[in-house]
Design a protein around this motif. Structure first.
Motif, PDB file in Angstrom:
ATOM      1  N   VAL A 418       0.858  -1.207   0.000  1.00 28.53           N
ATOM      2  CA  VAL A 418       0.000   0.000   0.000  1.00 28.53           C
ATOM      3  C   VAL A 418       0.887   1.248   0.000  1.00 28.53           C
ATOM      4  O   VAL A 418       1.780   1.391   0.836  1.00 28.53           O
ATOM      5  CB  VAL A 418      -0.941   0.019   1.230  1.00 28.53           C
ATOM      6  CG1 VAL A 418      -1.745   1.313   1.269  1.00 28.53           C
ATOM      7  CG2 VAL A 418      -1.891  -1.190   1.197  1.00 28.53           C
ATOM      8  N   HIS A 419       0.634   2.123  -0.996  1.00 25.68           N
ATOM      9  CA  HIS A 419       1.373   3.397  -1.094  1.00 25.68           C
ATOM     10  C   HIS A 419       0.398   4.559  -0.927  1.00 25.68           C
ATOM     11  O   HIS A 419      -0.759   4.449  -1.319  1.00 25.68           O
ATOM     12  CB  HIS A 419       2.039   3.522  -2.472  1.00 25.68           C
ATOM     13  CG  HIS A 419       3.097   2.478  -2.708  1.00 25.68           C
ATOM     14  ND1 HIS A 419       3.777   2.391  -3.898  1.00 25.68           N
ATOM     15  CD2 HIS A 419       3.606   1.484  -1.914  1.00 25.68           C
ATOM     16  CE1 HIS A 419       4.641   1.380  -3.836  1.00 25.68           C
ATOM     17  NE2 HIS A 419       4.548   0.817  -2.636  1.00 25.68           N
ATOM     18  N   ILE A 420       0.886   5.644  -0.336  1.00 27.81           N
ATOM     19  CA  ILE A 420       0.046   6.848  -0.237  1.00 27.81           C
ATOM     20  C   ILE A 420       0.456   7.795  -1.364  1.00 27.81           C
ATOM     21  O   ILE A 420       1.614   8.237  -1.431  1.00 27.81           O
ATOM     22  CB  ILE A 420       0.198   7.537   1.141  1.00 27.81           C
ATOM     23  CG1 ILE A 420      -0.335   6.617   2.251  1.00 27.81           C
ATOM     24  CG2 ILE A 420      -0.559   8.865   1.158  1.00 27.81           C
ATOM     25  CD1 ILE A 420      -1.816   6.294   2.186  1.00 27.81           C
ATOM     26  N   ASP A 421      -0.521   8.068  -2.229  1.00 23.08           N
ATOM     27  CA  ASP A 421      -0.279   8.870  -3.437  1.00 23.08           C
ATOM     28  C   ASP A 421      -0.392  10.368  -3.117  1.00 23.08           C
ATOM     29  O   ASP A 421      -1.080  10.760  -2.179  1.00 23.08           O
ATOM     30  CB  ASP A 421      -1.358   8.493  -4.474  1.00 23.08           C
ATOM     31  CG  ASP A 421      -0.905   8.786  -5.896  1.00 23.08           C
ATOM     32  OD1 ASP A 421       0.176   9.376  -6.068  1.00 23.08           O
ATOM     33  OD2 ASP A 421      -1.643   8.402  -6.828  1.00 23.08           O
ATOM     34  N   ASP A 422       0.279  11.165  -3.915  1.00 23.74           N
ATOM     35  CA  ASP A 422       0.205  12.638  -3.811  1.00 23.74           C
ATOM     36  C   ASP A 422       0.439  13.101  -2.375  1.00 23.74           C
ATOM     37  O   ASP A 422      -0.250  14.002  -1.887  1.00 23.74           O
ATOM     38  CB  ASP A 422      -1.159  13.168  -4.295  1.00 23.74           C
ATOM     39  CG  ASP A 422      -1.490  12.702  -5.707  1.00 23.74           C
ATOM     40  OD1 ASP A 422      -0.536  12.376  -6.444  1.00 23.74           O
ATOM     41  OD2 ASP A 422      -2.676  12.664  -6.060  1.00 23.74           O
ATOM     42  N   PHE A 423       1.418  12.488  -1.703  1.00 20.88           N
ATOM     43  CA  PHE A 423       1.629  12.804  -0.294  1.00 20.88           C
ATOM     44  C   PHE A 423       1.971  14.281  -0.126  1.00 20.88           C
ATOM     45  O   PHE A 423       2.767  14.845  -0.866  1.00 20.88           O
ATOM     46  CB  PHE A 423       2.735  11.928   0.325  1.00 20.88           C
ATOM     47  CG  PHE A 423       2.877  12.160   1.792  1.00 20.88           C
ATOM     48  CD1 PHE A 423       2.020  11.540   2.687  1.00 20.88           C
ATOM     49  CD2 PHE A 423       3.815  13.073   2.287  1.00 20.88           C
ATOM     50  CE1 PHE A 423       2.107  11.798   4.050  1.00 20.88           C
ATOM     51  CE2 PHE A 423       3.916  13.333   3.647  1.00 20.88           C
ATOM     52  CZ  PHE A 423       3.062  12.699   4.527  1.00 20.88           C
TER      53      PHE A 423
END
Ligand code: C2E
Ligand code: MG
Ligand code: MG
Length: 521
Positions: A418-423
């Motif tokens: 799981v990656h957090i986009d547009d951090f």
């Protein structure tokens, strides 16, 4: 090419319809304006003629007053001289006569008559008691007709053509005398129009099938004037006005129709078109490489969805993904992307065991509860290893912390990353992310753009990198476009992955293999 031609044909059809409707409306308004303009000039003309009729009446009164003074004897040489002087000075009066016991005894032009001539009955009497003999045969010129106005023992002759000198092109007139008490009306000059005494007295305007009429009455005398213009003449005079309104209406209609059509096609048909496109498999995917910043080695690809609307125009993913979210069918889109991406990338993922495929997930996907099912089903069909799949969640997905942690836990359990986009663009803090147990953050490209400059975000970037590293999170820098940005990031002292035009633009699936061969050892 055919699609583009169809689009222009549609635009032309809408514009033409708008043009025609607008021009027709403009023409109708133009006709109305033409009528109003014609009525304005007719009113002005009627006022002018009433004014001249008042002048003639004033001369008549002056003649009556002069002759009724008992200075000279009736029809004496002296009186005839006075009468001739009066006609000479008058503009309107052609002759003056003297009457006694209903007979004419002398006139300024004919002198004393050999035998008194009996007067016929007047055509009408006005409210103030003046006798009107309309179009009467004249004693002084039997072949001519004149209007005779009588008061007591004085008669004056005026010509029915007295208003001709004030003629206006295209307009006609009628002069009448009225008796408001008896309701009688007699024409004493100009043309004859079929109008009632009541209408004339109302001083109104009238529009018949082919003409416009206006009535105006004197406030001093029992005289009214009706002016008339045929509609065809009025329209002829107003041709520039009609053209102006028609062109203006056409242009406004055209702009209005195009505006409505654009708004309609954008707001109404976009969701339906998109839904249909998903079901008919008409979307496509591009893959953008993610590389290791220090070595430039390709470590993954992000699947980015592409769509052209029915006119063949590409629609921005940000726009149509938002549309799908707002209309509640983003999960259909995500399911389509997962199946297509897994299918297109299965071979490559199998051949490169450390390669990761990133899929964008919308907040509604986490809430739906079917995401995991979809992922597992597609993985099973295509033979995908869960560890090679990274799901990109935006910070918005994590606002409901409990639900997000639960969903992430489930995904992790099955091996998905799981990656957090547009951090950095949302509300998450780094510690919060730790609680969520995500694997990586993708730092938004707004930070990359300002890296190494004086902007506030440039100061924050090194802090984000250090803390993310201390939390054991992988970091992917988005939107790397220049060598200068690469240099700056390489000196950050943190191990980074990067994505951006500098390393590779989103590419169609058939180019992915080639790119990988060039960027893996
Ligand atoms: P994102 O997930 O942040 O994707 C990265 C966007 O940045 C992509 O825009 C990509 O083309 C663009 N980009 C990559 N490198 C550079 C660069 O160096 N400079 C600049 N200026 N831009 C760069 P794209 O493809 O237009 O997608 C826009 C957004 O639409 C994505 O942002 C993502 O939020 C959404 N999106 C795209 N595909 C999907 C999808 O399959 N599902 C969902 N839910 N959203 C998607
Ligand atoms: Mg993304
Ligand atoms: Mg992003």
């Amino acid at each position: 090419m055919a699609v583009v031609r169809r689009k222009w044909t549609q635009v032309a059809a809408v514009a033409l319809t708008g043009l025609l409707v607008g021009a027709s409306l403009g023409f109708a308004v133009g006709l109305l304006a033409a009528v109003r303009t014609a009525q304005f000039f007719l009113t002005d003309y009627a006022h002018e003629l009433v004014h001249h009729a008042d002048d003639a009446a004033a001369e008549f009164v002056s003649v009556v007053n002069t002759l009724e003074q008992p200075q000279e004897s009736f029809c004496s040489d002296q009186e005839l001289k006075t009468m001739r002087a009066l006609i000479y000075r008058s503009i309107q009066i052609k002759d003056i006569g003297r009457v006694r016991d209903g007979s004419l005894y002398c006139t300024a032009v004919a002198g004393r008559l050999e035998k008194p001539v009996p007067m016929q009955a007047p055509t009408m009497l006005t409210t103030s008691g003046n006798a009107i003999y309309a179009y009467a045969r004249l004693y002084i010129s039997p072949q001519d007709q004149g209007t005779i106005l009588g008061h007591g023992s004085v008669n004056v002759v005026v010509t029915p053509f007295m208003m001709e000198r004030w003629l206006r092109p295209g307009m006609n007139y009628m002069v009448v005398t009225m008796n408001s008490r008896t309701g009688q009306m007699t024409r004493i000059g100009g043309m004859s129009f079929p109008v009632s005494e009541k209408w004339v007295q109302s001083q109104g305007r009238m529009e018949t099938a082919d003409a416009l009429l206006i009535s105006r009455c004197s406030t001093k005398n029992s005289v009214c004037v009706v002016t008339e213009e045929s509609k065809s003449v009025a329209n002829e005079h107003s041709t520039p006005l009609l053209w102006g309104f028609t062109l203006l209406g056409g242009a406004a209609g055209c702009a209005f129709a195009l505006g409505i059509a654009i708004a309609f096609s954008l707001r109404r048909s976009l969701p339906q078109q998109l839904r249909r496109a998903i079901r008919k498999n008409q979307l496509s995917l591009m893959y953008q490489p993610i590389v290791r910043l220090d070595s430039g080695q390709c470590v993954g690809f992000e699947a980015l969805v592409r769509w052209q609307d029915r006119d063949g125009m590409p629609v921005a993913p940000n726009l149509f993904v938002t549309v799908a979210e707002e209309r509640g069918f983003v999960s259909e889109l995500t399911t389509w992307v997962i199946h297509r991406a897994f299918h297109e990338m299965s071979e490559i993922l199998a051949a490169h065991g450390r390669l990761q495929l990133s899929i964008n997930i919308a907040p509604a996907d986490l809430a739906s509860g079917t995401l995991l099912e979809t992922l597992n089903a597609a993985s099973a069909i295509e033979g995908i290893v869960a560890q090679q799949i990274a799901l990109e969640l935006t910070e918005r997905s994590t606002t409901d912390l409990t639900r997000a942690s639960h969903a992430i836990l489930e995904l992790h359990k099955h091996g998905y990353k799981v990656h957090i986009d547009d951090f950095g663009t949302g509300f998450s803090s780094l510690s919060y992310l730790h609680e969520l147990a995500v694997d990586a953050i993708k730092v938004d490209r707004s930070f990359t753009r300002t890296a190494g400059t004086d902007a506030v975000t440039a100061v924050i970037l090194p802090q984000i990198l250090l803390i993310a590293q201390s939390l054991g999170l992988e970091i992917i820098i988005e939107g790397v476009e220049t060598e200068r940005q690469v240099e700056f990031l390489r000196n950050a002292g943190v191990s980074l992955r990067a994505q951006g035009w500098h390393f590779g633009r989103p590419m169609p699936p058939h180019l992915v293999k080639d790119f990988l061969e060039k960027h893996t050892r």
